[in-house]
Design an enzyme around this catalytic site. Structure first.
Site, mmCIF file in Angstrom:
data_model
loop_
_atom_site.group_PDB
_atom_site.id
_atom_site.type_symbol
_atom_site.label_atom_id
_atom_site.label_comp_id
_atom_site.label_asym_id
_atom_site.label_seq_id
_atom_site.Cartn_x
_atom_site.Cartn_y
_atom_site.Cartn_z
ATOM 1 N N ASP A 150 29.740 7.034 -9.593
ATOM 2 C CA ASP A 150 28.313 6.778 -9.811
ATOM 3 C C ASP A 150 27.669 7.870 -10.638
ATOM 4 O O ASP A 150 26.802 7.607 -11.482
ATOM 5 C CB ASP A 150 27.587 6.657 -8.473
ATOM 6 C CG ASP A 150 27.754 5.293 -7.837
ATOM 7 O OD1 ASP A 150 28.409 4.437 -8.456
ATOM 8 O OD2 ASP A 150 27.233 5.079 -6.726
ATOM 9 N N GLY B 271 23.300 8.105 -7.081
ATOM 10 C CA GLY B 271 22.858 6.868 -7.712
ATOM 11 C C GLY B 271 22.467 6.983 -9.172
ATOM 12 O O GLY B 271 21.399 6.513 -9.575
ATOM 13 N N ASP C 58 11.507 -0.493 -7.456
ATOM 14 C CA ASP C 58 12.915 -0.610 -7.816
ATOM 15 C C ASP C 58 13.609 -1.465 -6.757
ATOM 16 O O ASP C 58 13.168 -1.522 -5.614
ATOM 17 C CB ASP C 58 13.521 0.801 -7.845
ATOM 18 C CG ASP C 58 14.864 0.889 -8.529
ATOM 19 O OD1 ASP C 58 15.842 0.387 -7.953
ATOM 20 O OD2 ASP C 58 14.951 1.485 -9.612
ATOM 21 N N HIS D 147 16.341 -0.743 -5.421
ATOM 22 C CA HIS D 147 16.947 0.211 -4.505
ATOM 23 C C HIS D 147 15.877 1.090 -3.854
ATOM 24 O O HIS D 147 14.850 1.395 -4.465
ATOM 25 C CB HIS D 147 17.957 1.106 -5.240
ATOM 26 C CG HIS D 147 19.080 0.347 -5.878
ATOM 27 N ND1 HIS D 147 19.082 0.012 -7.216
ATOM 28 C CD2 HIS D 147 20.226 -0.153 -5.361
ATOM 29 C CE1 HIS D 147 20.192 -0.655 -7.502
ATOM 30 N NE2 HIS D 147 20.904 -0.774 -6.392
ATOM 31 N N HIS D 148 16.135 1.504 -2.644
ATOM 32 C CA HIS D 148 15.204 2.350 -1.905
ATOM 33 C C HIS D 148 15.024 3.699 -2.596
ATOM 34 O O HIS D 148 15.991 4.316 -3.049
ATOM 35 C CB HIS D 148 15.745 2.576 -0.481
ATOM 36 C CG HIS D 148 14.891 3.463 0.356
ATOM 37 N ND1 HIS D 148 15.403 4.502 1.114
ATOM 38 C CD2 HIS D 148 13.556 3.466 0.560
ATOM 39 C CE1 HIS D 148 14.410 5.100 1.756
ATOM 40 N NE2 HIS D 148 13.287 4.492 1.431
ATOM 41 N N TYR E 187 19.621 -2.504 -15.444
ATOM 42 C CA TYR E 187 20.961 -2.433 -16.003
ATOM 43 C C TYR E 187 21.319 -3.616 -16.886
ATOM 44 O O TYR E 187 22.485 -3.813 -17.215
ATOM 45 C CB TYR E 187 21.960 -2.237 -14.840
ATOM 46 C CG TYR E 187 21.524 -1.077 -13.986
ATOM 47 C CD1 TYR E 187 21.655 0.232 -14.434
ATOM 48 C CD2 TYR E 187 20.887 -1.289 -12.758
ATOM 49 C CE1 TYR E 187 21.193 1.299 -13.701
ATOM 50 C CE2 TYR E 187 20.429 -0.220 -12.011
ATOM 51 C CZ TYR E 187 20.574 1.067 -12.481
ATOM 52 O OH TYR E 187 20.106 2.134 -11.752
#
Length: 455
Positions: free
Chosen positions: A123, A173, A200, A202-203, A328
């Site tokens: 990552d 991340g 987002d 994601h958190h 992405y």
């Protein structure tokens, strides 16, 4: 059947008129915020690796769209400098930053023993210019925060920022330096309270962790959560600790949430949060991976719905720093962030992308600012579930006894953000000017004395 409008049938424009015609419509609303756009083009030239989903060139595509729509004519443009090591160390650990500065793909074998310590891996790989890349996007967020503090801007935009996963001691991340935390720390030098909102997919764990034990920052994150989805945090029971208890708010969502459900939930939570907390400034993270069809996302949001969240937060007329984040599928990321730039400016864009922009073929086949991104994933968010999440968040707000107060000190003089060399040069200039003024004043006094002696 194609219907020709009266204007198309009776009017024609010469080449120059067509070329100069703007691709946006100005609403001329009563409040026109001063918007600044912070972008260093070098940030888009870095490469995480062929198979890595993070593609910095999405920032170049965004910039081409912003320029193609001529939005640069409506705002202040800044090419910010890189963040200095000293600025980055306001949050991050010295040993970790020393590692980021020293490690390269050529000497990577010398550092393999600390990879686990600093969470380096698939990552967060080692790539050419990794520290330079991080310092560039961080410098842009610091510059944006300074423009808000100095009241040069009402809204400051940095699409290269928003890297919300980075921790004090480690990468996470795709994020190496947490520009959001550093920007908020800057804002706290002037504003008693800052509200952080994250949309987002994601958190926003890195920002939440940094301010988990303080009431001067309230974090509010809307994200996918099931316990396994990265980063595995962000349930409603993560509410803060100590003085910061009840100042961390999380809105865990399931796969496939659609436009109407998301907007309704977002507005019904953000307004009471703003009313209760009364922040002096807002930081809005606009991660584009919450769009439908994202390579790593799992929602069904279209660009208009995502941008409506920005429009709603903007409507409260508070100083606001807007940053990027995840995203992405670059062609959709760039369209979204261009649209949200126009929302900050309160102008409406033509749905047709400007044909003159570089890489326009990248947006085929629709060449539209509003691609259809919805309906690709089943919506697993029932109305009952969303109401239960909202109820739990509202329950937390009941524990707040009004907005927390804090005794503010004099604002430090270094908020202009000059580097050390510039600061020294300015100090020397001030010293020389003071000396010259003192000499001139003494010369005038001596002249008076000589006149008195003659008389």
């Amino acid at each position: 059947m194609v219907i020709t409008t009266w204007e198309e049938a009776t009017l024609s424009y010469d080449h120059k008129t067509t070329k100069e015609k703007p691709f946006y419509e100005d609403f001329l609303s009563s409040w026109k915020p001063r918007v600044s756009y912070h972008f260093n083009e070098e940030v888009s030239r870095f490469h995480f690796g062929v198979r890595h989903p993070m593609k910095p060139f999405r920032l170049m595509l965004t910039d081409h769209l912003v320029l193609g729509y001529k939005l640069h004519e409506c705002m202040d443009l800044y090419r910010p400098r890189r963040a200095t090591r000293e600025e980055i160390l306001e949050f991050h650990d010295d040993a970790y930053i020393d590692f980021l500065q020293r490690v390269t793909p050529d000497n990577v074998k010398e550092f393999t023993k600390v990879f686990t310590k600093f969470n380096i891996g698939d990552d967060c790989p080692i790539f050419d210019g990794m520290y330079d890349y991080s310092s560039i996007y961080t410098g842009a967020s610091l510059d944006a925060s300074r423009k808000l503090i100095n009241e040069q801007s009402d809204i400051a935009i940095n699409w290269s920022g928003g890297l919300h996963h980075a921790k004090k001691f480690e990468a996470s991340g795709f994020c190496y330096i947490n520009d959001i935390v550093l920007g908020i720390l800057n804002l706290l030098r002037y504003h008693p309270r800052v509200l952080y909102i994250d949309i987002d997919v994601h958190h926003g764990d890195g920002v939440q962790e940094a301010f988990y034990a303080t009431d001067r920052v309230m974090t509010l994150s809307f994200h996918k959560y099931n316990g396994d989805y990265f980063p595995g945090t962000g349930n409603v029971d993560e509410i803060g600790s100590g003085v910061g208890k009840h100042y961390s708010l999380n809105v865990p969502l399931r796969d496939g949430i659609d436009d109407d459900s998301y907007i309704r939930l977002f507005k019904s939570i953000v307004e009471p949060v703003l009313t209760s907390y009364q922040p002096g400034a807002i930081v809005l993270q606009c991660g584009a991976d919450s769009l439908g069809c994202d390579r790593l996302g799992c929602f069904n949001l279209n660009t208009k719905a995502h941008a409506e969240c920005v429009r709603f937060v903007r409507s409260f007329n508070l100083p606001m720093m807007v940053v990027g984040g995840g995203g992405y599928t670059p062609r959709n990321v760039s369209r979204l962030w261009c649209l949200e730039t126009s929302v900050c400016l309160d102008v409406e864009l033509d749905s047709r992308l400007p044909a003159s922009i570089p890489f326009v073929k990248y947006f085929a086949p629709d060449y539209s600012l509003f691609p259809n991104l919805s309906g690709k994933i089943d919506n697993k968010n029932s109305r009952k579930y969303l109401e239960s999440v909202k109820t739990q968040v509202m329950e937390q707000l009941r524990y707040l006894n009004g907005a927390p107060s804090i005794q503010m000190q004099e604002v430090p003089p270094d908020l202009m953000g000059y580097d050390q060399e510039t600061d020294c040069a300015m100090a020397d200039e001030r010293s020389d000017r003071t000396t010259d003024e003192r000499d001139a004043e003494q010369e005038a006094k001596d002249g008076v004395r000589r006149g008195e002696q003659v008389e």
